[in-house]
Design an enzyme around this catalytic site. Sequence first.
Site, PDB file in Angstrom:
ATOM      1  N   ARG A 125      -4.045   7.882 -11.464  1.00 54.12           N
ATOM      2  CA  ARG A 125      -4.133   8.906 -12.509  1.00 54.12           C
ATOM      3  C   ARG A 125      -3.437   8.510 -13.800  1.00 54.12           C
ATOM      4  NH1 ARG A 125      -5.118  14.309 -10.848  1.00 54.12           N
ATOM      5  NH2 ARG A 125      -4.749  14.835 -13.035  1.00 54.12           N
ATOM      6  N   GLY A 185       4.514  -1.261   4.537  1.00 52.15           N
ATOM      7  CA  GLY A 185       4.136  -0.432   3.405  1.00 52.15           C
ATOM      8  C   GLY A 185       3.047   0.567   3.722  1.00 52.15           C
ATOM      9  N   HIS A 186       1.839   0.071   3.970  1.00 52.37           N
ATOM     10  CA  HIS A 186       0.674   0.952   4.092  1.00 52.37           C
ATOM     11  C   HIS A 186       0.869   2.016   5.165  1.00 52.37           C
ATOM     12  CE1 HIS A 186      -3.555   2.095   3.767  1.00 52.37           C
ATOM     13  NE2 HIS A 186      -3.570   2.114   5.086  1.00 52.37           N
ATOM     14  N   HIS A 209       2.638  -6.984   8.168  1.00 53.03           N
ATOM     15  CA  HIS A 209       1.194  -6.730   8.052  1.00 53.03           C
ATOM     16  C   HIS A 209       0.703  -5.912   9.248  1.00 53.03           C
ATOM     17  CE1 HIS A 209      -2.306  -7.550   5.502  1.00 53.03           C
ATOM     18  NE2 HIS A 209      -2.994  -7.300   6.604  1.00 53.03           N
ATOM     19  N   ASP A 210       0.281  -4.690   8.948  1.00 50.93           N
ATOM     20  CA  ASP A 210      -0.294  -3.752   9.923  1.00 50.93           C
ATOM     21  C   ASP A 210       0.683  -3.306  11.012  1.00 50.93           C
ATOM     22  OD1 ASP A 210      -2.621  -3.780   8.511  1.00 50.93           O
ATOM     23  OD2 ASP A 210      -3.753  -5.009   9.930  1.00 50.93           O
ATOM     24  N   GLU A 233       7.106 -10.607  -3.148  1.00 51.66           N
ATOM     25  CA  GLU A 233       6.159 -11.490  -2.488  1.00 51.66           C
ATOM     26  C   GLU A 233       4.945 -11.728  -3.378  1.00 51.66           C
ATOM     27  OE1 GLU A 233       5.293  -9.402   1.172  1.00 51.66           O
ATOM     28  OE2 GLU A 233       3.622  -8.320   0.239  1.00 51.66           O
ATOM     29  N   ASN A 278       7.703  -1.633   1.675  1.00 49.96           N
ATOM     30  CA  ASN A 278       6.800  -2.123   0.634  1.00 49.96           C
ATOM     31  C   ASN A 278       6.249  -0.905  -0.122  1.00 49.96           C
ATOM     32  OD1 ASN A 278       4.450  -3.000  -0.790  1.00 49.96           O
ATOM     33  ND2 ASN A 278       4.366  -4.814   0.500  1.00 49.96           N
ATOM     34  N   THR A 326      -6.053  -7.541   0.288  1.00 50.38           N
ATOM     35  CA  THR A 326      -4.704  -7.606   0.833  1.00 50.38           C
ATOM     36  C   THR A 326      -4.504  -8.990   1.433  1.00 50.38           C
ATOM     37  OG1 THR A 326      -3.098  -6.519   2.311  1.00 50.38           O
ATOM     38  CG2 THR A 326      -5.369  -6.717   3.109  1.00 50.38           C
ATOM     39  N   HIS A 329       4.771  -6.524  -4.266  1.00 53.16           N
ATOM     40  CA  HIS A 329       3.841  -7.645  -4.384  1.00 53.16           C
ATOM     41  C   HIS A 329       3.075  -7.471  -5.688  1.00 53.16           C
ATOM     42  CE1 HIS A 329       0.834 -10.479  -2.157  1.00 53.16           C
ATOM     43  NE2 HIS A 329       0.751 -10.648  -3.459  1.00 53.16           N
ATOM     44  N   HIS A 371      -1.572  -2.388  -8.442  1.00 50.05           N
ATOM     45  CA  HIS A 371      -0.550  -1.476  -7.908  1.00 50.05           C
ATOM     46  C   HIS A 371       0.769  -1.763  -8.625  1.00 50.05           C
ATOM     47  CE1 HIS A 371      -0.255  -5.005  -5.316  1.00 50.05           C
ATOM     48  NE2 HIS A 371      -1.326  -4.654  -4.630  1.00 50.05           N
TER      49      HIS A 371
END
Length: 238
Positions: free
Chosen positions: A18, A213-214, A190-191, A70, A7, A100, A43, A50
């Site tokens: 920026r 992703g994160h 997720h996580d 998604e 992701n 999120t 997403h 984002h």
Amino acid sequence: MTQLSVNINKIATLRNARGGDNPNVVQVAKDCERFGAQGITVHPRPDERHITRQDVYDLKDVVTTEFNIEGYPDDRFMKIIEEVRPAQATLVPDPPNVLTSNAGWDTVRHEKKLTDIITQIKSWGVRTSIFIEPENHLMDGAKKCGTDRVELYTEMYASAYHQNREQAIKDYKSSAYYAHEIGLGINAGHDLDLKNLKYLKSQISFLEEVSIGHALVCDALYFGLENTIQMYLRELDV
């Protein structure tokens, strides 16, 4: 083999901080594939904080692995899916103002809505997946809606993993096996990270795809993107 879909939302977040085009989202997607990722996930939220709508169209002709889009299936999202025709559309029940994704679909309550949406998306030749919590009655609802896959919302697993991983995986394993038995494909997201991913895969061997992703982007700050993707792939090689 469980596929790793990266992701890249957080890459876009960094760029947007920026303005300009650094880091370049398209180039990062191409690099993720070159480094071994089997898919790219985005997403595109309505506020474009984002991934932007334009990013999705820019990625359309670039992603050579599996492109997964998604989001909440409003008119905007459906138009994107119709025009881009990704490999997979993952339906997430999040309103525009959430930070999120933080819940799965109530597939029983929203059966009619989801059935109509899924029927339309599948008519475009796009595979569908529903973001869902680990409960068998929700899996039954997902099956009735006609979705191809479900994506297990793994925040609860990740939160409880360090206290008691056997207890943390219990409901996920049970519902995943049930969903598998009734003919649904199983994704997860997720996580998920380098600490909890291997155990998840070892307990749900038929897991088809994880979307990360994160944590992956955070790890890449220390280990580099290429090395990080290889580290995640090794965690899935159970």
